[in-house]
Design a protein around this motif. Sequence first.
Motif, PDB file in Angstrom:
ATOM      1  N   SER A  23      50.244   1.735  38.501  1.00 36.45           N
ATOM      2  CA  SER A  23      49.933   1.332  39.872  1.00 36.45           C
ATOM      3  C   SER A  23      48.920   0.191  39.959  1.00 36.45           C
ATOM      4  O   SER A  23      48.946  -0.575  40.912  1.00 36.45           O
ATOM      5  CB  SER A  23      49.399   2.532  40.664  1.00 36.45           C
ATOM      6  OG  SER A  23      48.149   2.945  40.166  1.00 36.45           O
ATOM      7  N   ARG A  24      48.051   0.054  38.939  1.00 37.81           N
ATOM      8  CA  ARG A  24      46.952  -0.900  39.068  1.00 37.81           C
ATOM      9  C   ARG A  24      46.944  -2.021  38.024  1.00 37.81           C
ATOM     10  O   ARG A  24      46.468  -3.104  38.288  1.00 37.81           O
ATOM     11  CB  ARG A  24      45.635  -0.113  38.974  1.00 37.81           C
ATOM     12  CG  ARG A  24      44.380  -0.938  39.075  1.00 37.81           C
ATOM     13  CD  ARG A  24      44.114  -1.362  40.506  1.00 37.81           C
ATOM     14  NE  ARG A  24      42.855  -2.054  40.620  1.00 37.81           N
ATOM     15  CZ  ARG A  24      42.713  -3.383  40.536  1.00 37.81           C
ATOM     16  NH1 ARG A  24      43.748  -4.144  40.320  1.00 37.81           N
ATOM     17  NH2 ARG A  24      41.526  -3.939  40.651  1.00 37.81           N
ATOM     18  N   PHE A  25      47.483  -1.738  36.823  1.00 36.12           N
ATOM     19  CA  PHE A  25      47.284  -2.661  35.709  1.00 36.12           C
ATOM     20  C   PHE A  25      48.574  -3.232  35.125  1.00 36.12           C
ATOM     21  O   PHE A  25      48.558  -3.770  34.018  1.00 36.12           O
ATOM     22  CB  PHE A  25      46.465  -1.972  34.612  1.00 36.12           C
ATOM     23  CG  PHE A  25      45.092  -1.595  35.077  1.00 36.12           C
ATOM     24  CD1 PHE A  25      44.093  -2.548  35.144  1.00 36.12           C
ATOM     25  CD2 PHE A  25      44.805  -0.302  35.478  1.00 36.12           C
ATOM     26  CE1 PHE A  25      42.819  -2.214  35.591  1.00 36.12           C
ATOM     27  CE2 PHE A  25      43.534   0.044  35.921  1.00 36.12           C
ATOM     28  CZ  PHE A  25      42.541  -0.916  35.980  1.00 36.12           C
ATOM     29  N   ASP A  26      49.662  -3.135  35.833  1.00 32.82           N
ATOM     30  CA  ASP A  26      50.938  -3.703  35.362  1.00 32.82           C
ATOM     31  C   ASP A  26      50.748  -5.195  35.080  1.00 32.82           C
ATOM     32  O   ASP A  26      50.322  -5.956  35.953  1.00 32.82           O
ATOM     33  CB  ASP A  26      52.006  -3.483  36.429  1.00 32.82           C
ATOM     34  CG  ASP A  26      53.377  -3.990  36.043  1.00 32.82           C
ATOM     35  OD1 ASP A  26      53.494  -4.807  35.102  1.00 32.82           O
ATOM     36  OD2 ASP A  26      54.350  -3.568  36.681  1.00 32.82           O
ATOM     37  N   CYS A  27      51.065  -5.623  33.857  1.00 29.97           N
ATOM     38  CA  CYS A  27      50.815  -7.022  33.479  1.00 29.97           C
ATOM     39  C   CYS A  27      51.632  -8.009  34.301  1.00 29.97           C
ATOM     40  O   CYS A  27      51.302  -9.191  34.344  1.00 29.97           O
ATOM     41  CB  CYS A  27      51.062  -7.232  31.988  1.00 29.97           C
ATOM     42  SG  CYS A  27      52.770  -7.070  31.497  1.00 29.97           S
ATOM     43  N   GLY A  28      52.664  -7.540  34.985  1.00 25.01           N
ATOM     44  CA  GLY A  28      53.439  -8.421  35.846  1.00 25.01           C
ATOM     45  C   GLY A  28      52.671  -8.859  37.080  1.00 25.01           C
ATOM     46  O   GLY A  28      52.965  -9.900  37.659  1.00 25.01           O
ATOM     47  N   ILE A  29      51.677  -8.064  37.479  1.00 19.37           N
ATOM     48  CA  ILE A  29      50.898  -8.404  38.671  1.00 19.37           C
ATOM     49  C   ILE A  29      49.401  -8.510  38.405  1.00 19.37           C
ATOM     50  O   ILE A  29      48.677  -9.135  39.164  1.00 19.37           O
ATOM     51  CB  ILE A  29      51.138  -7.386  39.807  1.00 19.37           C
ATOM     52  CG1 ILE A  29      50.783  -5.971  39.343  1.00 19.37           C
ATOM     53  CG2 ILE A  29      52.562  -7.457  40.322  1.00 19.37           C
ATOM     54  CD1 ILE A  29      50.764  -4.937  40.436  1.00 19.37           C
ATOM     55  N   TYR A  30      48.937  -7.900  37.311  1.00 20.07           N
ATOM     56  CA  TYR A  30      47.508  -7.922  37.009  1.00 20.07           C
ATOM     57  C   TYR A  30      47.163  -9.256  36.359  1.00 20.07           C
ATOM     58  O   TYR A  30      47.824  -9.670  35.409  1.00 20.07           O
ATOM     59  CB  TYR A  30      47.135  -6.764  36.090  1.00 20.07           C
ATOM     60  CG  TYR A  30      45.636  -6.569  35.964  1.00 20.07           C
ATOM     61  CD1 TYR A  30      44.926  -5.917  36.960  1.00 20.07           C
ATOM     62  CD2 TYR A  30      44.949  -7.050  34.873  1.00 20.07           C
ATOM     63  CE1 TYR A  30      43.557  -5.746  36.871  1.00 20.07           C
ATOM     64  CE2 TYR A  30      43.574  -6.881  34.761  1.00 20.07           C
ATOM     65  CZ  TYR A  30      42.889  -6.227  35.769  1.00 20.07           C
ATOM     66  OH  TYR A  30      41.534  -6.064  35.672  1.00 20.07           O
ATOM     67  N   PRO A  31      46.130  -9.936  36.835  1.00 19.97           N
ATOM     68  CA  PRO A  31      45.806 -11.259  36.279  1.00 19.97           C
ATOM     69  C   PRO A  31      45.324 -11.165  34.829  1.00 19.97           C
ATOM     70  O   PRO A  31      44.629 -10.225  34.463  1.00 19.97           O
ATOM     71  CB  PRO A  31      44.690 -11.772  37.194  1.00 19.97           C
ATOM     72  CG  PRO A  31      44.131 -10.567  37.857  1.00 19.97           C
ATOM     73  CD  PRO A  31      45.227  -9.534  37.905  1.00 19.97           C
ATOM     74  N   GLN A  32      45.715 -12.148  34.025  1.00 17.41           N
ATOM     75  CA  GLN A  32      45.251 -12.238  32.647  1.00 17.41           C
ATOM     76  C   GLN A  32      43.871 -12.888  32.663  1.00 17.41           C
ATOM     77  O   GLN A  32      43.743 -14.103  32.732  1.00 17.41           O
ATOM     78  CB  GLN A  32      46.239 -13.048  31.802  1.00 17.41           C
ATOM     79  CG  GLN A  32      47.599 -12.394  31.685  1.00 17.41           C
ATOM     80  CD  GLN A  32      47.522 -11.038  31.000  1.00 17.41           C
ATOM     81  OE1 GLN A  32      46.920 -10.896  29.955  1.00 17.41           O
ATOM     82  NE2 GLN A  32      48.132 -10.040  31.616  1.00 17.41           N
TER      83      GLN A  32
END
Length: 148
Positions: A23-32
């Motif tokens: 819900s919070r850390f999916d690399c598709g949406i979480y900034p690198q």
Amino acid sequence: MTNDLLSLSTEEFIGNIEAVARSRFDCGIYPQQNLPAQDWAILVKAGVLLPALPKEFGGRDSHVDICRVVECLAEWNLPLGMYTKTITAVALRPVVLWAGAEAKREMLPSFASGEPMICGFATTEPGCGSAMSSMRTTYEEVEGLPDP
């Protein structure tokens, strides 16, 4: 909060970690980017440090759980999985296994508190200091030494 996490089965515990990761850390949406302290706090409150800690210091004391937490996080965000592995398996677990009793009493309760604690390790090497990526491996054949 921590006591609730300690009473969960491994499957329930990992299920909670997976829900937070998805819900919070999916690399598709979480900034690198560098992991902000408030985001690490979310994971710590979910229990990512507990498997590395002995039960007498408020942990789950489970090598299997450590591996499963890292695997779960890495599935959703590989850098986050590696960050967690460094803190739990590479830095915190050796303290648990080999530090003296006084050092354990001083630091381990803090890691079970739910606060966003981190730890790490440091190395130095002649010629590269702490920049381990600058290390170079060389080979020199010496007469008279047996083959390895």
